[in-house]
Design an enzyme around this catalytic site. Sequence first.
Site, mmCIF file in Angstrom:
data_model
loop_
_atom_site.group_PDB
_atom_site.id
_atom_site.type_symbol
_atom_site.label_atom_id
_atom_site.label_comp_id
_atom_site.label_asym_id
_atom_site.label_seq_id
_atom_site.Cartn_x
_atom_site.Cartn_y
_atom_site.Cartn_z
ATOM 1 N N HIS A 152 -2.681 0.774 7.142
ATOM 2 C CA HIS A 152 -2.901 0.726 5.701
ATOM 3 C C HIS A 152 -3.142 2.149 5.216
ATOM 4 O O HIS A 152 -3.682 2.978 5.947
ATOM 5 C CB HIS A 152 -4.125 -0.155 5.417
ATOM 6 N N HIS A 211 -6.009 2.051 -3.647
ATOM 7 C CA HIS A 211 -4.998 1.475 -2.761
ATOM 8 C C HIS A 211 -4.563 0.103 -3.260
ATOM 9 O O HIS A 211 -5.141 -0.440 -4.195
ATOM 10 C CB HIS A 211 -5.546 1.362 -1.333
ATOM 11 N N CYS A 228 0.816 -1.222 0.000
ATOM 12 C CA CYS A 228 0.000 0.000 0.000
ATOM 13 C C CYS A 228 0.844 1.264 0.000
ATOM 14 O O CYS A 228 0.599 2.183 -0.784
ATOM 15 C CB CYS A 228 -0.984 -0.009 1.165
#
Length: 156
Positions: A114, A126, A63
């Site tokens: 994240h 993402h 990510c």
Amino acid sequence: MLSLIGCSTLNSPQPEEISEAKLKHAVKLANSSLLKQKLLSQYSEWKGSPYQLGGLSKSGIDCSGFVYLTFKSKLGVSLPRTTERQAELGLRIAKKQLRIGDLIFFKTGLFQRHVGIYLGDSRFLHASTSQGVTISNLQNNYWASNYWFSTRVKSN
């Protein structure tokens, strides 16, 4: 749901909501429609690229690496490589203040974090552990319950 656990560890305090007056002084990255077009272009080039912790290529990316490469290649903005360092950037903003290009951070586990890039209309771009590079909805139960904070990155 374990397959959605994020790409880095991070432990920092909860953000404070920023007033609208302070937000007016934040530097915008670009015209929002042009910015969205660039982000969607990145998505079309990377869609489905698999998740790989520490990866930086279409054969595997995490990510923070995806955010790092997207900002560098599409927006000409240099960001740090890790979620932890990316979370230290910019001006923290409330969820209701999100604009296209803002970074969105999630707590996906006890120490896992994240990051994604806001696209507008409750959607964000993402690199997901389960789907690779994808677009998800902030209103999805998983993402809504794991939302942590957002930042607005200042341009160079």
